[in-house]
Design a protein around this motif. Structure first.
Motif, short mmCIF file in Angstrom:
data_model
loop_
_atom_site.label_atom_id
_atom_site.label_comp_id
_atom_site.label_asym_id
_atom_site.label_seq_id
_atom_site.Cartn_x
_atom_site.Cartn_y
_atom_site.Cartn_z
N ILE A 196 0.88 -1.21 -0.08
CA ILE A 196 -0.13 0.10 -0.20
C ILE A 196 0.86 1.15 -0.05
CG2 ILE A 196 -0.54 0.25 2.47
CD1 ILE A 196 -3.16 0.70 1.79
N SER A 197 1.95 1.31 0.37
CA SER A 197 3.05 2.40 0.38
C SER A 197 3.27 2.61 -0.89
CB SER A 197 4.11 2.04 1.35
OG SER A 197 5.05 1.11 0.47
N MET A 198 3.12 2.01 -1.78
CA MET A 198 3.39 2.23 -3.22
C MET A 198 2.37 2.53 -4.07
SD MET A 198 6.41 -0.72 -3.64
CE MET A 198 7.49 -0.85 -2.30
N TYR A 199 1.03 2.53 -3.86
CA TYR A 199 -0.12 2.37 -4.66
C TYR A 199 -0.33 3.69 -5.41
CZ TYR A 199 -1.56 -2.45 -2.84
OH TYR A 199 -1.73 -3.79 -2.49
N ASN A 200 -0.02 4.79 -4.87
CA ASN A 200 -0.32 6.12 -5.27
C ASN A 200 1.02 6.65 -5.68
OD1 ASN A 200 -3.35 5.90 -4.76
ND2 ASN A 200 -2.58 5.80 -2.53
N ALA A 201 2.03 5.90 -5.64
CA ALA A 201 3.17 6.56 -6.01
C ALA A 201 3.36 6.97 -7.54
CB ALA A 201 4.66 5.71 -5.64
N THR A 202 4.04 8.10 -7.88
CA THR A 202 4.14 8.21 -9.31
C THR A 202 5.61 7.92 -9.82
OG1 THR A 202 4.61 10.63 -8.85
CG2 THR A 202 2.43 10.18 -9.13
N GLU A 203 6.54 7.68 -8.96
CA GLU A 203 7.90 7.26 -9.34
C GLU A 203 8.03 6.03 -8.73
OE1 GLU A 203 10.16 9.04 -10.80
OE2 GLU A 203 8.65 10.50 -11.07
N PRO A 204 8.83 4.98 -9.21
CA PRO A 204 9.11 3.65 -8.71
C PRO A 204 9.83 3.91 -7.28
CG PRO A 204 10.08 3.95 -10.95
CD PRO A 204 9.64 5.17 -10.36
N ALA A 205 9.44 2.95 -6.54
CA ALA A 205 10.01 3.06 -5.03
C ALA A 205 11.52 2.33 -5.19
CB ALA A 205 9.03 2.25 -4.22
N PRO A 206 12.40 2.57 -4.28
CA PRO A 206 13.71 2.31 -4.33
C PRO A 206 13.43 0.74 -3.59
CG PRO A 206 13.56 3.82 -2.55
CD PRO A 206 12.24 4.06 -3.38
N ALA A 207 13.92 -0.41 -4.31
CA ALA A 207 13.66 -1.75 -3.54
C ALA A 207 14.20 -1.75 -2.39
CB ALA A 207 14.01 -2.74 -4.84
N PRO A 208 13.88 -2.80 -1.59
CA PRO A 208 14.72 -3.01 -0.22
C PRO A 208 16.14 -3.00 -0.84
CG PRO A 208 12.82 -4.43 -0.28
CD PRO A 208 12.69 -3.75 -1.54
N ARG A 209 16.94 -2.22 -0.14
CA ARG A 209 18.26 -2.05 -0.42
C ARG A 209 19.07 -3.30 0.06
NH1 ARG A 209 18.62 3.80 2.40
NH2 ARG A 209 17.51 2.32 3.63
N ASN A 210 18.53 -4.16 0.99
CA ASN A 210 19.19 -5.35 1.52
C ASN A 210 18.63 -6.53 0.90
OD1 ASN A 210 16.63 -5.27 2.63
ND2 ASN A 210 17.25 -5.43 4.72
N LEU A 211 18.56 -6.76 -0.34
CA LEU A 211 17.94 -7.98 -0.84
C LEU A 211 18.83 -9.13 -0.85
CD1 LEU A 211 15.38 -7.11 -3.91
CD2 LEU A 211 14.99 -8.40 -1.98
N ALA A 212 20.21 -8.60 -0.77
CA ALA A 212 21.19 -9.79 -0.81
C ALA A 212 21.18 -10.71 0.23
CB ALA A 212 22.57 -9.07 -0.90
N LEU A 213 20.74 -10.16 1.46
CA LEU A 213 20.15 -11.03 2.47
C LEU A 213 19.49 -12.26 2.17
CD1 LEU A 213 19.82 -8.42 5.32
CD2 LEU A 213 21.71 -9.61 4.89
N VAL A 214 18.65 -12.01 1.35
CA VAL A 214 17.70 -13.29 0.92
C VAL A 214 18.61 -14.40 0.47
CG1 VAL A 214 16.20 -14.05 -0.98
CG2 VAL A 214 15.89 -11.88 0.06
N ILE A 215 19.85 -14.34 0.25
CA ILE A 215 20.52 -15.54 -0.20
C ILE A 215 21.26 -16.19 1.12
CG2 ILE A 215 22.68 -16.18 -1.67
CD1 ILE A 215 22.58 -13.46 -2.97
N GLY A 216 21.93 -15.42 1.77
CA GLY A 216 22.78 -15.92 2.96
C GLY A 216 21.71 -16.37 3.96
#
Length: 339
Positions: free
Chosen positions: A251-271
């Motif tokens: 919901i934080s992005m539903y009314n955004a007119t610019e793409p939101a920065p993705a979670p900056r820590n996605l690399a943690l998904v691997i480890g």
């Protein structure tokens, strides 16, 4: 028998919103009520639902549901009384749940309506706690996030229709700790005092990552995401090895007119060997009977509580929808045509 209605007021989308929708994007219009054809019913809507996913349907993009058409009645969950029937399966006087909301009267094929029992639960419950939001919470936690007893669970948007039910189901199913985030101090209080969350915080009161760390010093095992953005980033930081995320909404992005920065820590998904899985309630209809049976029993026993925010009058439908997007509701936001 009183004469059947010939006209009905209905909400139309008249412009595609850019960013936050405005009242000017909608129009309340009067339309003729069509004839009730073979296999069809005429329903006097008593309550209809406004939900976050409807914002996405206002954009003209290919998605999991077709966009709302301009200058046509919008759609959404509704409950009402059948006042005319040309179908064997549904009789006049029955109450039904169907998808032709945002209007006073609806003519639809009986096969697209489900009978509901107002003696088991209030009609509005079939739009929320026992309806689509409830099944979303139940299936999302138990099936998509593979919840197991002893898990630490974090829910964002926790005072809404879905989030409040996720937290309570987790507690009833043996979570070791349930944490919620919400957008006001009153909602935080409600989560802890009324819904039995172990901890909750107001995301507007400081950094979400820091507040979550404080509320979950030993990390979390499951994150039920209704918000996305900084909440998803905070959850990825807090998740333990083999943690699971059910991505229900952003919901934080539903009314955004610019793409939101993705979670900056996605690399943690691997480890951490995390699992992030999207959730569509329509994939889980097989769980419906089990869900209704278990949750209605919890409601009757008082073990599971639910909130509703009711706005009265079809003319206030758009204001109710915009209020829900602004977080003004506690629990399910419903437009009541019954007064």
């Amino acid at each position: 028998m009183s004469a059947l209605p010939t006209t009905s007021r209905e909400w139309h989308l008249v412009a595609r919103p850019h960013g936050w929708p405005t009242p000017e994007d909608f129009a309340l219009r009067e339309a003729a009520v069509p004839e009730v054809g073979e296999g069809q019913i005429l329903v006097r809507n008593q309550h209809f639902s406004v939900d976050p996913y409807m914002r996405g349907r206002m954009n003209d993009v290919k998605s999991y549901v077709p966009p709302f058409q301009l200058d046509q009645p919008m759609e959404g969950g509704a409950v009402g009384e059948v006042i005319a029937s040309n179908a064997e399966s549904i009789a006049v006087g029955d109450h039904v749940l169907h998808g032709s909301g945002w209007r006073e009267y609806a003519v639809l094929d009986a096969k697209h309506a489900a009978k509901v029992d107002p003696s088991l639960a209030p009609l509005t419950a079939y739009l929320g706690v026992l309806g689509m939001p409830g099944l979303t919470a139940y299936a999302g936690l138990l099936e998509v996030a593979s919840f197991k007893e002893g898990d630490v669970v974090f829910v964002s948007g926790a005072a809404g229709a879905v989030g409040s039910e996720v937290g309570q189901i987790a507690r009833l199913k043996g979570a070791s700790r349930v944490i919620g985030s919400a957008g006001s101090d009153d909602k935080v209080k409600l989560l802890v005092e009324e819904y039995g969350f172990d901890a909750a915080f107001n995301y507007k009161n400081g950094d979400v990552t820091e507040q979550l760390k404080k509320a979950a010093p030993d990390g979390i095992d499951v994150y039920f995401d209704n918000v996305g953005g900084d909440h998803l980033e905070a959850a990825i930081s807090a998740l333990n090895v083999h943690g699971r995320v059910a991505v229900c909404g952003m919901i934080s992005m539903y009314n955004a007119t610019e793409p939101a920065p993705a979670p900056r820590n996605l690399a943690l998904v691997i480890g951490k060997r995390l699992r992030l899985q999207g959730l569509m309630v329509s994939d889980h209809s097989a769980m419906q009977p089990q869900f209704v049976k278990e949750v209605s029993a919890w409601i009757r026993s008082g073990e599971l509580k639910y909130g509703e925010t009711k706005v009265t009058g079809i003319e206030n439908g758009v204001e109710a929808f915009l209020g829900m997007l602004r977080g003004e509701n506690t629990g399910k936001m419903i437009v009541s045509l019954d007064g």
